[in-house]
Design a protein around this motif. Structure first.
Motif, short mmCIF file in Angstrom:
data_model
loop_
_atom_site.label_atom_id
_atom_site.label_comp_id
_atom_site.label_asym_id
_atom_site.label_seq_id
_atom_site.Cartn_x
_atom_site.Cartn_y
_atom_site.Cartn_z
N HIS A 1 0.86 -1.19 0.00
CA HIS A 1 0.00 0.00 0.00
C HIS A 1 0.89 1.23 0.00
CE1 HIS A 1 -2.28 -3.23 1.96
NE2 HIS A 1 -3.29 -2.72 1.28
N THR A 2 0.59 2.16 -0.88
CA THR A 2 1.37 3.40 -0.92
C THR A 2 0.94 4.30 0.23
OG1 THR A 2 -0.18 4.56 -2.37
CG2 THR A 2 1.59 3.28 -3.43
N ARG A 3 1.79 5.26 0.56
CA ARG A 3 1.44 6.26 1.57
C ARG A 3 0.54 7.32 0.95
NH1 ARG A 3 7.24 7.68 3.60
NH2 ARG A 3 7.92 6.13 2.13
N ALA A 4 0.72 7.59 -0.34
CA ALA A 4 -0.06 8.61 -1.02
C ALA A 4 -1.40 8.05 -1.50
CB ALA A 4 0.72 9.17 -2.21
N ARG A 5 -2.34 8.94 -1.64
CA ARG A 5 -3.66 8.60 -2.16
C ARG A 5 -3.61 8.62 -3.69
NH1 ARG A 5 -7.90 9.55 1.33
NH2 ARG A 5 -9.16 10.49 -0.32
N GLY A 6 -4.59 7.99 -4.30
CA GLY A 6 -4.69 8.01 -5.75
C GLY A 6 -4.76 9.43 -6.27
N GLY A 7 -4.00 9.72 -7.33
CA GLY A 7 -3.97 11.04 -7.92
C GLY A 7 -3.10 12.03 -7.17
N GLU A 8 -2.48 11.57 -6.09
CA GLU A 8 -1.65 12.45 -5.27
C GLU A 8 -0.23 11.90 -5.11
OE1 GLU A 8 -3.77 13.10 -1.59
OE2 GLU A 8 -5.52 13.89 -2.64
N GLY A 9 0.24 11.17 -6.12
CA GLY A 9 1.60 10.65 -6.08
C GLY A 9 1.71 9.17 -5.77
N ALA A 10 0.60 8.47 -5.64
CA ALA A 10 0.63 7.04 -5.35
C ALA A 10 1.34 6.26 -6.46
CB ALA A 10 -0.78 6.51 -5.14
N ALA A 11 1.01 6.57 -7.70
CA ALA A 11 1.64 5.86 -8.81
C ALA A 11 3.14 6.11 -8.82
CB ALA A 11 1.01 6.27 -10.14
N ARG A 12 3.56 7.32 -8.48
CA ARG A 12 5.00 7.62 -8.44
C ARG A 12 5.70 6.77 -7.39
NH1 ARG A 12 8.29 11.71 -10.34
NH2 ARG A 12 10.43 11.18 -9.82
N GLU A 13 5.05 6.52 -6.26
CA GLU A 13 5.66 5.66 -5.24
C GLU A 13 5.93 4.27 -5.81
OE1 GLU A 13 4.01 5.47 -1.27
OE2 GLU A 13 3.25 7.52 -1.47
N LEU A 14 4.97 3.73 -6.55
CA LEU A 14 5.19 2.42 -7.17
C LEU A 14 6.30 2.50 -8.21
CD1 LEU A 14 4.71 -0.52 -7.81
CD2 LEU A 14 2.73 0.18 -9.21
N CYS A 15 6.29 3.52 -9.03
CA CYS A 15 7.35 3.68 -10.04
C CYS A 15 8.72 3.73 -9.38
CB CYS A 15 7.12 4.95 -10.86
SG CYS A 15 5.64 4.92 -11.89
#
Length: 181
Positions: free
Chosen positions: A149-163
């Motif tokens: 689970h990312t720390r960020a919410r969807g649309g707020e940098g969550a995808a960047r955490e995975l990247c």
């Protein structure tokens, strides 16, 4: 994600991330905050996070294929994918099958796929892939099936955490950051 944070992550998570050759992302609720704006003409308007976009471009540049897989059909997501030079599949009702087709096309296994999503439309893909990731605000029914689970919410940098996780697990961060290996 700073290099030092990779050491704080679970070994199983890092092994899963290191195997990923295909990164799939849901759009609404993952690359956006999940809200859909409609103007008076019925045109859809969405907001995308620039940090997420940079992450998707970095994945592509470093040999990890990126595909957006969305149940909704809409010009906004298609334009964003085009802008980032990543593939998109719109109007997908069965995301698990779509991921399976991509794997067959690439000659890879499902264990070499990450999928980021936030709701029930993503659940079967979550159960099938090697690395299922949920943004912080994913619905509980789906989030409980995520490997991370990312720390960020969807649309707020969550995808960047995975990247960043994928880039780090593949050993690309020193080159990206200009640090000596």
């Amino acid at each position: 994600m700073p290099l030092s944070h990779l050491h704080d992550l679970d070994d199983d998570l890092l092994r899963r991330a290191a195997r990923v050759r295909l990164a799939c992302f849901d759009v609404d609720g993952t690359l956006t905050d999940g809200r859909i704006y409609l103007d008076s003409e019925g045109r859809e308007i969405k907001a995308f996070n620039i940090l997420d976009g940079q992450g998707l471009v970095l994945l592509r540049r470093h040999g990890i294929r990126v595909v957006l897989i969305t149940a909704r059909s809409g010009r906004a997501a298609e334009l964003r994918a085009q802008e980032l030079d990543v593939a998109i599949q719109s109007g997908v009702k069965d995301k698990r099958t779509a991921v399976g087709r991509l794997c067959a096309e690439m000659g890879i296994g499902l264990d070499e796929v990450s999928f980021m999503g936030d709701d029930l439309a993503d659940l079967e893909a979550f159960k099938a892939v090697g690395l299922a990731v949920a943004p912080a605000n994913a619905h509980a029914w789906t989030a409980r099936h995520a490997h991370w689970h990312t720390r960020a919410r969807g649309g707020e940098g969550a995808a960047r955490e995975l990247c960043d996780l994928l880039l780090g697990a593949h050993g690309h961060l020193p080159a990206i950051l200009g640090d000596p290996a």
